[in-house]
Design a protein around this motif. Structure first.
Motif, PDB file in Angstrom:
ATOM      1  N   ARG A 369       0.840 -13.028  10.586  1.00  0.00           N
ATOM      2  CA  ARG A 369      -0.500 -13.396  10.114  1.00  0.00           C
ATOM      3  C   ARG A 369      -0.633 -14.911  10.015  1.00  0.00           C
ATOM      4  O   ARG A 369      -1.654 -15.488  10.391  1.00  0.00           O
ATOM      5  CB  ARG A 369      -0.765 -12.744   8.750  1.00  0.00           C
ATOM      6  CG  ARG A 369      -1.136 -11.282   8.822  1.00  0.00           C
ATOM      7  CD  ARG A 369      -1.084 -10.623   7.451  1.00  0.00           C
ATOM      8  NE  ARG A 369      -1.826 -11.378   6.455  1.00  0.00           N
ATOM      9  CZ  ARG A 369      -3.119 -11.158   6.141  1.00  0.00           C
ATOM     10  NH1 ARG A 369      -3.784 -10.205   6.789  1.00  0.00           N
ATOM     11  NH2 ARG A 369      -3.723 -11.858   5.213  1.00  0.00           N
ATOM     12  N   PRO A 434      -9.123 -11.599   7.531  1.00  0.00           N
ATOM     13  CA  PRO A 434      -9.289 -11.553   8.994  1.00  0.00           C
ATOM     14  C   PRO A 434     -10.689 -11.176   9.443  1.00  0.00           C
ATOM     15  O   PRO A 434     -11.166 -11.657  10.481  1.00  0.00           O
ATOM     16  CB  PRO A 434      -8.257 -10.499   9.427  1.00  0.00           C
ATOM     17  CG  PRO A 434      -7.228 -10.499   8.344  1.00  0.00           C
ATOM     18  CD  PRO A 434      -8.008 -10.743   7.084  1.00  0.00           C
ATOM     19  N   VAL A 435     -11.362 -10.310   8.701  1.00  0.00           N
ATOM     20  CA  VAL A 435     -12.722  -9.905   9.077  1.00  0.00           C
ATOM     21  C   VAL A 435     -13.665 -11.103   9.022  1.00  0.00           C
ATOM     22  O   VAL A 435     -14.505 -11.297   9.912  1.00  0.00           O
ATOM     23  CB  VAL A 435     -13.218  -8.779   8.146  1.00  0.00           C
ATOM     24  CG1 VAL A 435     -14.670  -8.436   8.447  1.00  0.00           C
ATOM     25  CG2 VAL A 435     -12.339  -7.550   8.287  1.00  0.00           C
ATOM     26  N   THR A 438     -12.973 -13.515  12.017  1.00  0.00           N
ATOM     27  CA  THR A 438     -13.553 -13.019  13.266  1.00  0.00           C
ATOM     28  C   THR A 438     -15.068 -13.178  13.273  1.00  0.00           C
ATOM     29  O   THR A 438     -15.656 -13.621  14.272  1.00  0.00           O
ATOM     30  CB  THR A 438     -13.177 -11.540  13.464  1.00  0.00           C
ATOM     31  OG1 THR A 438     -11.755 -11.403  13.385  1.00  0.00           O
ATOM     32  CG2 THR A 438     -13.656 -11.040  14.802  1.00  0.00           C
ATOM     33  N   SER A 439     -15.713 -12.840  12.166  1.00  0.00           N
ATOM     34  CA  SER A 439     -17.177 -12.955  12.093  1.00  0.00           C
ATOM     35  C   SER A 439     -17.624 -14.401  12.245  1.00  0.00           C
ATOM     36  O   SER A 439     -18.577 -14.697  12.980  1.00  0.00           O
ATOM     37  CB  SER A 439     -17.672 -12.388  10.756  1.00  0.00           C
ATOM     38  OG  SER A 439     -17.288 -11.040  10.599  1.00  0.00           O
ATOM     39  N   ALA A 553      -9.687 -11.277  15.948  1.00  0.00           N
ATOM     40  CA  ALA A 553      -9.768  -9.826  16.109  1.00  0.00           C
ATOM     41  C   ALA A 553      -8.390  -9.179  16.038  1.00  0.00           C
ATOM     42  O   ALA A 553      -8.224  -8.098  15.463  1.00  0.00           O
ATOM     43  CB  ALA A 553     -10.447  -9.493  17.431  1.00  0.00           C
ATOM     44  N   THR A 556      -7.524  -8.939  12.544  1.00  0.00           N
ATOM     45  CA  THR A 556      -8.295  -7.880  11.886  1.00  0.00           C
ATOM     46  C   THR A 556      -7.683  -6.518  12.143  1.00  0.00           C
ATOM     47  O   THR A 556      -7.571  -5.679  11.239  1.00  0.00           O
ATOM     48  CB  THR A 556      -9.749  -7.906  12.382  1.00  0.00           C
ATOM     49  OG1 THR A 556     -10.314  -9.195  12.118  1.00  0.00           O
ATOM     50  CG2 THR A 556     -10.581  -6.845  11.686  1.00  0.00           C
ATOM     51  N   HIS A 559      -4.688  -6.150  10.054  1.00  0.00           N
ATOM     52  CA  HIS A 559      -5.083  -5.991   8.652  1.00  0.00           C
ATOM     53  C   HIS A 559      -5.522  -4.559   8.372  1.00  0.00           C
ATOM     54  O   HIS A 559      -5.131  -3.959   7.363  1.00  0.00           O
ATOM     55  CB  HIS A 559      -6.215  -6.968   8.346  1.00  0.00           C
ATOM     56  CG  HIS A 559      -6.800  -6.817   6.977  1.00  0.00           C
ATOM     57  ND1 HIS A 559      -6.132  -7.178   5.829  1.00  0.00           N
ATOM     58  CD2 HIS A 559      -8.014  -6.332   6.564  1.00  0.00           C
ATOM     59  CE1 HIS A 559      -6.894  -6.935   4.775  1.00  0.00           C
ATOM     60  NE2 HIS A 559      -8.031  -6.420   5.200  1.00  0.00           N
TER      61      HIS A 559
END
Length: 570
Positions: A369, A434-435, A438-439, A553, A556, A559
């Motif tokens: 990570r 992580p979300v 990515t966003s 991604a 994510t 995760h």
């Protein structure tokens, strides 16, 4: 009335230190022998320190505490004190209040300490961009040539990016507060001398000295924030502020540079650091505690290899736009830098095997990570720094903005970064870091692609304003989670080294991104025009952001799998 049954002492009752209240149905008269024994409706447990008063024993409050539905007849409360029930000591309440006040003072002191070190971080970040809008004035005043003028920026970037790893480990070994003070003192003195410069050489030397001071102070800022936070929530809030200052400071630098250049002189872009630096140096010791020194022999060889490798890479990258990516100079510098980095990895692994203290603990790079976040950071920062360069060209070259107006044009970026960063800790707690990474990277990809459609004379609104707002909001989503991922699980004695890794990746990414985008822009440029070449340059920045989105991604997916595994075990 019913009788109160004496309690039977029990040693296995987990609630024996509580007071037991048993409610029985009330009766208007004496009970006959045939009448069955009263059954308890509910047992309410009170702490031994609870105060029993008339309000709590009124029928209304009894129903509220016992959750017993109201009945036609009032109940009768019987108190059964537990065998170890004791009254509160006379001075216990005063002691509790004193402890609460002490905790409040400690929290306030920690908050002020974080604010002070963040001011230093803002100064360091500002200096990467604050002189950008003043470059034409500097060239005229000191007689810079077109080729040498870039070293007003590159001198700072080279020293800062090249010495960050060394600065981070020095803080771990010698004490972060001490190294922070030394670095900020060098930075403040260099700012004063830079403002007094009378020749190009003097200014470039002062800017390089600023970079040295920043490299010593900056890793200690994040390390002090990490080790000073009392819990995970406070640490996330500190990371959010650090990310907002680090990512939004670049646009604030453009605004501040435009203001002081228009209202005063380009020299104030450097002198403004002097009073701020002196104030931070004077106050930081009152609100921030020194960290323990780490015993052991310092990794001199690792320090030389890390510094040489980083300097070679940054030097090659910042000159690639002028000399070409395939020139002998550029390729030689990049190859030397990569060889030195490879030797650094081998040296650090050997130091670890011998039980010594390496400059960069290899354990930090065994976390997938963390490695993923260190890949995302340079891509994101490279795209963002290239945006500042390109948009300034449009504002001043196509729209005719002066330094002050160009600086104010970036205010939406700063405001959206600081606004979104306030909510980032809550979003991380709900969706995971992580979300958000990515966003935010996807948002930057779309915003840069939108900027690539700009045509000459389109104007600021909406063709520039709306993408700039999206860029600011997306950066606010990305940088705090990235910081959190990199610093998660880091031992206190390695916090400076981890911070140095993060900021080195950031500086290298900025140098790579800016060099690549400037090269693409120059390849399509038309003499006397600003917009030709912009579309390809913005699409290059969008590609950097898209690469960050792909890396995010993968983080994510890992995760989500980890959360499912934990849920399955539960």
């Amino acid at each position: 009335m019913s009788q109160t049954t004496p309690p039977t002492p029990r040693t296995d009752d987990p609630h024996e230190s509580f007071t037991r209240i048993t409610l029985h149905p009330g009766h208007a008269g004496p009970r006959t022998q045939a009448e069955p024994a009263p059954q308890p409706l509910e047992t309410v447990m009170l702490d031994a320190g609870d105060v029993l008063d008339e309000r709590r024993h009124s029928p209304a409050s009894s129903r509220a505490h016992s959750q017993v539905p109201p009945t036609a007849e009032p109940g009768v409360a019987h108190l059964e004190p537990g065998p170890r029930h004791q009254a509160t000591a006379p001075g216990e309440a005063d002691t509790h209040r004193a402890d609460h006040r002490a905790d409040h003072r400690a929290d306030r002191r920690a908050g002020l300490g974080m604010a002070i070190v963040l001011v230093a971080q803002l100064m360091i970040v500002l200096d990467a961009t604050v002189v950008n809008v003043a470059l034409p004035h500097i060239a005229t005043d000191l007689g810079f040539g077109p080729a040498s003028l870039s070293w007003v920026l590159n001198g700072y970037t080279l020293a800062f990016g090249g010495l960050l790893l060394l600065g981070g480990r020095l803080g771990d070994v010698l004490g972060r507060l001490s190294v922070f003070r030394v670095g900020l003192t060098v930075f403040t003195l260099a700012s004063l001398l830079g403002g007094l410069a009378q020749t190009p050489g003097q200014l470039v030397a002062a800017r390089a000295a600023q970079g040295v001071g920043a490299a010593l102070a900056a890793p200690s800022v994040l390390a002090l924030l990490t080790t000073s936070a009392k819990d995970e929530a406070a640490r996330h809030r500190a990371f959010a502020l650090f990310a907002a200052v680090s990512s939004g400071g670049a646009s604030v630098g453009l605004l501040l540079g435009g203001i002081v250049t228009d209202l005063g002189s380009w020299r104030w872009t450097l002198w403004i650091n002097v009073p701020l630096g002196l104030a931070v140096i004077a106050l930081v010791g009152r609100f921030v505690s020194e960290t323990p020194r780490r015993p052991g022999r310092f990794d001199v060889l690792g320090a030389l290899l890390a510094t040489g490798g980083a300097v070679s890479l940054v030097y090659g990258l910042v000159g690639a736009a002028d000399h070409g990516w395939t020139s002998t100079r550029t390729l030689d510098l990049l190859v030397v830098g990569l060889v030195l980095v490879a030797l650094l990895v081998r040296t650090e692994l050997r130091q670890e095997a011998l039980g010594r203290v390496p400059l960069v603990n290899p354990q930090l790079l065994r976390d997938r990570r963390r490695v993923g976040a260190l890949v995302v950071m340079p891509l994101m920062f490279g795209a963002q720094m290239s945006m500042f360069y390109l948009v300034v060209q449009i504002l001043e070259g196509d729209l005719g903005y002066g330094p002050l107006a160009a600086g104010f044009a970036f205010l939406p970026v700063s405001l959206s970064i600081f606004t979104v960063s306030r909510f980032a800790p809550r979003l991380v707690a709900r969706f995971g870091a992580p979300v958000l990474v990515t966003s935010g990277a996807l948002g930057l990809t779309v915003a840069f692609a939108s900027l690539s459609t700009y045509d000459a004379g389109d104007g600021f609104f909406p063709h520039l304003l709306l993408p700039l707002l999206v860029i600011g909001a997306s950066a606010g989503l990305v940088f705090m989670p990235l910081t959190s991922i990199v610093m998660a699980g880091v031992r206190p004695q390695d916090a400076g080294a981890a911070s140095g890794l993060l900021q080195t990746a950031q500086q290298l990414g900025g140098a790579v991104g800016l060099a690549a985008v400037v090269s693409v822009y120059a390849a399509g440029a038309v003499s006397g025009q600003v917009v030709p070449g912009m579309s390809a340059a913005f699409l290059t920045a969008s590609a950097f952001a898209a690469g960050a989105a792909l890396a995010g991604a993968s983080l994510t997916v890992a995760h989500v799998r980890a959360r499912r595994a934990v849920a399955a075990q539960a």
